[in-house]
Structure formats: structure tokens, C-alpha cells
Design a protein around this motif. Structure first.
Motif, PDB file in Angstrom:
ATOM      1  N   ARG A   9       0.787  -1.399  -0.054  1.00  0.00           N
ATOM      2  CA  ARG A   9       0.150  -0.128  -0.137  1.00  0.00           C
ATOM      3  C   ARG A   9       0.999   1.134   0.029  1.00  0.00           C
ATOM      4  NH1 ARG A   9       0.318  -1.900   5.106  1.00  0.00           N
ATOM      5  NH2 ARG A   9       0.496  -0.439   6.806  1.00  0.00           N
ATOM      6  N   GLY A  10       0.378   2.476  -0.457  1.00  0.00           N
ATOM      7  CA  GLY A  10       0.966   3.790  -0.537  1.00  0.00           C
ATOM      8  C   GLY A  10       0.717   4.339  -1.762  1.00  0.00           C
ATOM      9  N   THR A  11       1.669   5.339  -2.166  1.00  0.00           N
ATOM     10  CA  THR A  11       1.608   6.095  -3.104  1.00  0.00           C
ATOM     11  C   THR A  11       2.556   5.551  -4.399  1.00  0.00           C
ATOM     12  OG1 THR A  11       1.111   8.112  -1.840  1.00  0.00           O
ATOM     13  CG2 THR A  11       1.786   8.234  -4.088  1.00  0.00           C
ATOM     14  N   TYR A  12       1.962   5.500  -5.545  1.00  0.00           N
ATOM     15  CA  TYR A  12       2.708   5.242  -6.646  1.00  0.00           C
ATOM     16  C   TYR A  12       2.654   6.364  -7.835  1.00  0.00           C
ATOM     17  CZ  TYR A  12       2.451   0.168  -4.987  1.00  0.00           C
ATOM     18  OH  TYR A  12       2.762  -1.151  -4.461  1.00  0.00           O
ATOM     19  N   TYR A  13       3.693   6.389  -8.519  1.00  0.00           N
ATOM     20  CA  TYR A  13       4.032   7.631  -9.601  1.00  0.00           C
ATOM     21  C   TYR A  13       3.960   6.874 -10.854  1.00  0.00           C
ATOM     22  CZ  TYR A  13       5.480  10.078  -5.181  1.00  0.00           C
ATOM     23  OH  TYR A  13       5.728  10.432  -4.147  1.00  0.00           O
ATOM     24  N   CYS A  14       2.863   7.462 -11.693  1.00  0.00           N
ATOM     25  CA  CYS A  14       3.033   7.241 -13.042  1.00  0.00           C
ATOM     26  C   CYS A  14       3.584   8.443 -13.886  1.00  0.00           C
ATOM     27  CB  CYS A  14       1.589   6.989 -13.498  1.00  0.00           C
ATOM     28  SG  CYS A  14       1.405   7.305 -15.238  1.00  0.00           S
ATOM     29  N   VAL A  15       4.917   8.092 -14.445  1.00  0.00           N
ATOM     30  CA  VAL A  15       5.631   9.115 -14.963  1.00  0.00           C
ATOM     31  C   VAL A  15       5.593   9.090 -16.462  1.00  0.00           C
ATOM     32  CG1 VAL A  15       7.832  10.319 -15.065  1.00  0.00           C
ATOM     33  CG2 VAL A  15       6.997   9.124 -12.803  1.00  0.00           C
ATOM     34  N   ALA A  16       5.325   9.949 -17.357  1.00  0.00           N
ATOM     35  CA  ALA A  16       5.190  10.195 -18.665  1.00  0.00           C
ATOM     36  C   ALA A  16       6.229  10.993 -19.290  1.00  0.00           C
ATOM     37  CB  ALA A  16       3.848  10.523 -19.443  1.00  0.00           C
ATOM     38  N   GLU A  17       7.316  10.572 -19.928  1.00  0.00           N
ATOM     39  CA  GLU A  17       8.396  11.514 -20.458  1.00  0.00           C
ATOM     40  C   GLU A  17       8.478  11.145 -21.980  1.00  0.00           C
ATOM     41  OE1 GLU A  17      11.563  11.376 -16.997  1.00  0.00           O
ATOM     42  OE2 GLU A  17      10.853   9.614 -17.709  1.00  0.00           O
ATOM     43  N   ASN A  18       8.854  12.323 -22.894  1.00  0.00           N
ATOM     44  CA  ASN A  18       8.995  12.153 -24.253  1.00  0.00           C
ATOM     45  C   ASN A  18      10.252  13.104 -24.756  1.00  0.00           C
ATOM     46  OD1 ASN A  18       7.783  14.657 -24.179  1.00  0.00           O
ATOM     47  ND2 ASN A  18       6.371  14.159 -25.968  1.00  0.00           N
ATOM     48  N   GLY A  19      11.039  13.574 -23.822  1.00  0.00           N
ATOM     49  CA  GLY A  19      11.797  14.552 -23.972  1.00  0.00           C
ATOM     50  C   GLY A  19      11.474  16.137 -24.192  1.00  0.00           C
ATOM     51  N   VAL A  20      10.077  16.370 -24.255  1.00  0.00           N
ATOM     52  CA  VAL A  20       9.840  17.752 -24.388  1.00  0.00           C
ATOM     53  C   VAL A  20       9.199  18.065 -22.992  1.00  0.00           C
ATOM     54  CG1 VAL A  20       8.095  19.146 -25.529  1.00  0.00           C
ATOM     55  CG2 VAL A  20       9.025  17.130 -26.763  1.00  0.00           C
ATOM     56  N   GLY A  21       9.677  19.090 -22.722  1.00  0.00           N
ATOM     57  CA  GLY A  21       9.497  19.814 -21.267  1.00  0.00           C
ATOM     58  C   GLY A  21       9.932  18.592 -20.312  1.00  0.00           C
ATOM     59  N   LYS A  22       9.083  19.000 -18.995  1.00  0.00           N
ATOM     60  CA  LYS A  22       9.569  18.234 -17.764  1.00  0.00           C
ATOM     61  C   LYS A  22       9.012  16.539 -17.767  1.00  0.00           C
ATOM     62  CE  LYS A  22      10.957  22.308 -15.287  1.00  0.00           C
ATOM     63  NZ  LYS A  22      10.689  22.929 -14.020  1.00  0.00           N
ATOM     64  N   GLY A  23       7.899  16.621 -18.576  1.00  0.00           N
ATOM     65  CA  GLY A  23       7.134  15.222 -18.443  1.00  0.00           C
ATOM     66  C   GLY A  23       5.964  15.498 -17.679  1.00  0.00           C
ATOM     67  N   ALA A  24       5.225  14.410 -17.381  1.00  0.00           N
ATOM     68  CA  ALA A  24       3.941  14.646 -16.654  1.00  0.00           C
ATOM     69  C   ALA A  24       4.201  13.339 -15.580  1.00  0.00           C
ATOM     70  CB  ALA A  24       2.761  14.346 -17.267  1.00  0.00           C
ATOM     71  N   ARG A  25       3.404  13.587 -14.395  1.00  0.00           N
ATOM     72  CA  ARG A  25       3.331  12.500 -13.317  1.00  0.00           C
ATOM     73  C   ARG A  25       1.854  12.710 -12.681  1.00  0.00           C
ATOM     74  NH1 ARG A  25       6.836  12.857  -7.845  1.00  0.00           N
ATOM     75  NH2 ARG A  25       5.077  13.957  -7.042  1.00  0.00           N
ATOM     76  N   ARG A  26       1.514  11.443 -12.410  1.00  0.00           N
ATOM     77  CA  ARG A  26       0.382  11.393 -11.690  1.00  0.00           C
ATOM     78  C   ARG A  26       0.521  10.420 -10.526  1.00  0.00           C
ATOM     79  NH1 ARG A  26      -5.331   9.281 -14.387  1.00  0.00           N
ATOM     80  NH2 ARG A  26      -5.322  11.847 -14.738  1.00  0.00           N
ATOM     81  N   ASN A  27      -0.078  10.931  -9.202  1.00  0.00           N
ATOM     82  CA  ASN A  27       0.011  10.169  -8.225  1.00  0.00           C
ATOM     83  C   ASN A  27      -1.038   9.166  -7.901  1.00  0.00           C
ATOM     84  OD1 ASN A  27       2.269  11.767  -7.555  1.00  0.00           O
ATOM     85  ND2 ASN A  27       1.376  12.887  -5.893  1.00  0.00           N
ATOM     86  N   ILE A  28      -0.958   7.752  -7.861  1.00  0.00           N
ATOM     87  CA  ILE A  28      -1.908   6.880  -7.572  1.00  0.00           C
ATOM     88  C   ILE A  28      -1.886   6.190  -6.296  1.00  0.00           C
ATOM     89  CG2 ILE A  28      -2.975   4.782  -8.751  1.00  0.00           C
ATOM     90  CD1 ILE A  28      -1.468   5.562 -11.222  1.00  0.00           C
ATOM     91  N   ASN A  29      -2.984   6.295  -5.671  1.00  0.00           N
ATOM     92  CA  ASN A  29      -2.862   5.832  -4.326  1.00  0.00           C
ATOM     93  C   ASN A  29      -3.555   4.388  -4.237  1.00  0.00           C
ATOM     94  OD1 ASN A  29      -2.615   5.773  -1.477  1.00  0.00           O
ATOM     95  ND2 ASN A  29      -4.651   6.300  -1.145  1.00  0.00           N
ATOM     96  N   LEU A  30      -2.758   3.468  -3.640  1.00  0.00           N
ATOM     97  CA  LEU A  30      -3.076   2.077  -3.389  1.00  0.00           C
ATOM     98  C   LEU A  30      -3.355   1.699  -2.177  1.00  0.00           C
ATOM     99  CD1 LEU A  30      -3.502  -0.648  -4.492  1.00  0.00           C
ATOM    100  CD2 LEU A  30      -1.234  -1.064  -4.250  1.00  0.00           C
ATOM    101  N   GLU A  31      -4.694   1.364  -1.907  1.00  0.00           N
ATOM    102  CA  GLU A  31      -5.119   1.131  -0.387  1.00  0.00           C
ATOM    103  C   GLU A  31      -5.187  -0.166  -0.334  1.00  0.00           C
ATOM    104  OE1 GLU A  31      -8.593   3.676   0.261  1.00  0.00           O
ATOM    105  OE2 GLU A  31      -7.381   5.405   0.664  1.00  0.00           O
ATOM    106  N   VAL A  32      -4.577  -1.008   0.672  1.00  0.00           N
ATOM    107  CA  VAL A  32      -4.778  -2.529   0.595  1.00  0.00           C
ATOM    108  C   VAL A  32      -5.993  -2.867   2.028  1.00  0.00           C
ATOM    109  CG1 VAL A  32      -3.728  -4.745   0.699  1.00  0.00           C
ATOM    110  CG2 VAL A  32      -3.006  -2.889  -0.519  1.00  0.00           C
ATOM    111  N   GLU A  33      -6.797  -3.466   1.769  1.00  0.00           N
ATOM    112  CA  GLU A  33      -7.613  -3.822   2.944  1.00  0.00           C
ATOM    113  C   GLU A  33      -7.153  -5.127   3.567  1.00  0.00           C
ATOM    114  OE1 GLU A  33     -12.061  -2.047   1.883  1.00  0.00           O
ATOM    115  OE2 GLU A  33     -11.549  -3.846   1.210  1.00  0.00           O
ATOM    116  N   PHE A  34      -7.000  -5.029   5.022  1.00  0.00           N
ATOM    117  CA  PHE A  34      -6.447  -6.463   5.597  1.00  0.00           C
ATOM    118  C   PHE A  34      -6.844  -6.419   7.134  1.00  0.00           C
ATOM    119  CE2 PHE A  34      -3.507  -2.855   6.216  1.00  0.00           C
ATOM    120  CZ  PHE A  34      -3.331  -2.771   7.524  1.00  0.00           C
TER     121      PHE A  34
END
Length: 368
Positions: free
Chosen positions: A199-224
Motif C-alpha cells: 500500500r502507498g503512493t505510486y507514481y506514473c511518469v510520462a516522458e518524451n523529451g519535451v518539457g519536464k514530463g508529466a506525473r500522476r500520483n496513484i494511491n493504492l489502499e490495501v484492505e487487511f
């Protein structure tokens, strides 16, 4: 004689047809695919022959929706009113050059040079203009995930831009991914059997050499199911003093927490005070304060935690001691309704009395 006339007529017809064929308009050159940055400039050339008597036009069009084509120029004249566009004609090479300055993202597309022979007949050639664009993560990418322990999990990430962006995955603080390693490359991150440690925060990072790229934070919650740890399973305290019993609870969703003594559920009253403190979504510290301890309150206490996935319990034994333990026994206490000074003040008084007695003995001994 007749044979010779036929030969002459055939030769004339051949010459006429050849001359007509030579004068059929053609497009001899078109600029190859162009790739530009936003804000730059591009020149698109179209060279034609034998097109003096025919309209030559530049058109921007959509290969999918051809009806959405937009005429830009006719011969040496612009049709659209946009100061970023200009057109020039070189008579020596019969070349029409379409110039676009301060290129914008929506300028990307296909540009077609057309020689219009009739309403239903035209000669065409085309060139694609690609505009480099920084990545933008698509709305159909995963935003958050909630899964029970041991379930499979799939997180997806897609991005637009040019050149096509490459996708990579990371975890917060560069923690190791469930797939192994600190970086995973690809649009889809799969976890076959998720654990609470994932569980925790995962980062999806998109890069193509133009600009600084893009990032999305995806929160994974695990029930236990709850897990309880007891930092001090055995405690001692003197009669008439307070003592705190503690349990650390780890669970998601947050569980219902109770305290028991002799299988009876405890509640807040003059003998007990229960408090819960959530340090995170999955962590809760619970404390039972036993107030002004009496003989009957010594023994085994149980803290329990339960959510939809299961339950757990921890045990704390409270035993009697002669010497008060501080903290929490640091405040005022009462014996049979009579006020007594706090242990810290008692200690100071005892030490001060011993010091006075010792000084008095030294004075007496010095006289003799």
C-alpha cells in the motif's frame, strides 16, 4: 499515295496526343514530413508543372474526417486570415511555399497541395506536420485503487504528446515495487497478489523529451485484517495511582476497538478512560488509563480490534507494586479522601530532611 497519307495522319495524331500529355499538370515535389517545436516556423513547398491554367490550392485536412478539410490558399493568395500564415510563389521553379510561424499545437496535421482539373478530378500530394508536445496523462488512467489483501491489482497509465511518451512507474521514496526494482516501464503495472506492505503512493511518469514530463500520483489502499502489537505486555503500579495500558493497532478499513477486563467490555467512567489516536489511515494507538487503581483492578486486560476482514486481540497484565511508577503517577493522589502531596514533592521533602539531619550531626560532632 493513300498509304503515305495514313502515315502522315497517324504521325500528326501522335504528336498532338504527345503534346497534350506533356501539358497535363503534375506535382513534381512536395516537402517531406516535418517535425517542429511549438513556437517555431516551417516552410511547406509544392512544385507543379503545366498548371498555369488550373487552380493550385493548399488545404489542411483530417485523414479520418476528410469533410473537415480547411482551404488555406488559392494560387498565390491566402484564403484564411491568420497573420501566422504566409504564401509565396517562385515562378522559376513553379513552387508554392506555405509558411507557418509561431507554430501552435493545433497546427499539427496533414497539409495537401491540390491541382484542380475539374469539379470531380484533381491531382494531390501531401505532407504531415508533427508538432512536439509535452506529455499529458489521459483521463482514462488509474487514479486510485482499493483492494483486499491477496487480490490481484492492475494500475494503468496512458499519455498523449509527441513524440509518443514512454511510461514508467515508481513508488514514494523510491521504495521497491512489488514487481521488483525501483522502476517499472510500461503502461500497465500488475500485482498478482497484493500485500499490505504494497500500500502507498505510486507514481506514473510520462516522458518524451519535451518539457519536464508529466506525473500522476496513484494511491493504492490495501484492505487487511487487524494486527495488534503490545509494546508493554506486563506493567506494575502501586495502589491508588494511575497506569496507562497501550495497544498498537494496524488495520484497514479502520477497525472497531474495545477494551475488556474479565470478559466485560470497559467504558469511560470514574475508573477507566479509553482514548484512540490515529497516526495514519492504517495505524491507531489505543490507550486504557486505569484511574486510582484498586485491588480488584489488577489482572489481565484485553484490547480487541475488528473490521470486515477479521479481528485480533492483545493482552496487557497489570500487577501490583510497592513503589509508584512515574509517569503516569506524577500528579495528586488521594488516600481515603485526604489530600496527599505528589511523589515528586515527597521525594524532595525526604531528601531535604535527610540533609538537615546530616548537617546537624556534623555540627554536634565538631563540638566534641
Amino acid at each position: 499515295m493513300l498509304f503515305n497519307n495514313r502515315r502522315i495522319l497517324t504521325l500528326i495524331l501522335f504528336m498532338i496526343s504527345s503534346a497534350y500529355a506533356q501539358r497535363t499538370p503534375t506535382i513534381s515535389h512536395i516537402t517531406q514530413e516535418q517535425i517542429r517545436d511549438i513556437g517555431s516556423q516551417v516552410d511547406l513547398d509544392c512544385s507543379v508543372h503545366y498548371a498555369q491554367d488550373f487552380p493550385v490550392v493548399w488545404v489542411k485536412y483530417d485523414r479520418v474526417k476528410t469533410i473537415d478539410s480547411m482551404p488555406i490558399s488559392s494560387n498565390a493568395n491566402l484564403i484564411i486570415k491568420d497573420s501566422r500564415f504566409s504564401l509565396r510563389y517562385d515562378d522559376a521553379t513553379a513552387t508554392y511555399t506555405l509558411s507557418i510561424k509561431d507554430i501552435q499545437e493545433n497546427d499539427a496535421g496533414w497539409y495537401q497541395c491540390q491541382v484542380l482539373l475539374s469539379i470531380s478530378n484533381k491531382i494531390t500530394a501531401e505532407v504531415e506536420l508533427q508538432v512536439r508536445r509535452p506529455p499529458i496523462i489521459s483521463d482514462n488512467s488509474t487514479r486510485s485503487v482499493v483492494a483486499s489483501e491477496m487480490e490481484s491489482v492492475q494500475m494503468e497509465c496512458y499519455a498523449g504528446g509527441f513524440p509518443p511518451p514512454k511510461i514508467s512507474w515508481r513508488r514514494e521514496n523510491n521504495a521497491i515495487l512489488p514487481t521488483g526494482g525501483s522502476i517499472y516501464r510500461g503502461n500497465i503495472l500488475k500485482i498478482a497478489a497484493v500485500h499490505k506492505g504494497d500500500r502507498g503512493t505510486y507514481y506514473c511518469v510520462a516522458e518524451n523529451g519535451v518539457g519536464k514530463g508529466a506525473r500522476r500520483n496513484i494511491n493504492l489502499e490495501v484492505e487487511f485484517a487487524p494486527v495488534i502489537t503490545v509494546p508493554r505486555p506486563r506493567l506494575s503500579q502501586a495502589l491508588q495511582y494511575d497506569m496507562d495500558l497501550e495497544c498498537h493497532v494496524e488495520a484497514y478499513p479502520p477497525p472497531a476497538i474495545t477494551w475488556l477486563k474479565d470478559e466485560l467490555q470497559l467504558s469511560n467512567n470514574q475508573h477507566y478512560r479509553i482514548s484512540h489516536f490515529a497516526t495514519a489511515d492504517e495505524f491507531t494507538d489505543t490507550t486504557l488509563r486505569v484511574i486510582t487503581i484498586e485491588k480488584r483492578q489488577f489482572g489481565m486486560f484485553t484490547c480487541t480490534a475488528q473490521n470486515k476482514l477479521g479481528s485480533a486481540e492483545g493482552h496487557v497484565e497489570l500487577t501490583e507494586s510497592i513503589i509508584p511508577v512515574c509517569p503516569p503517577a506524577c500528579g495528586q493522589v488521594r488516600y481515603g479522601g485526604a489530600a496527599a502531596i505528589s511523589p515528586s514533592e515527597m521525594t524532595i521533602a525526604v531528601l531535604l530532611g535527610a540533609y538537615i539531619v546530616n548537617v546537624f550531626r556534623r555540627i554536634v560532632n565538631s563540638r566534641y
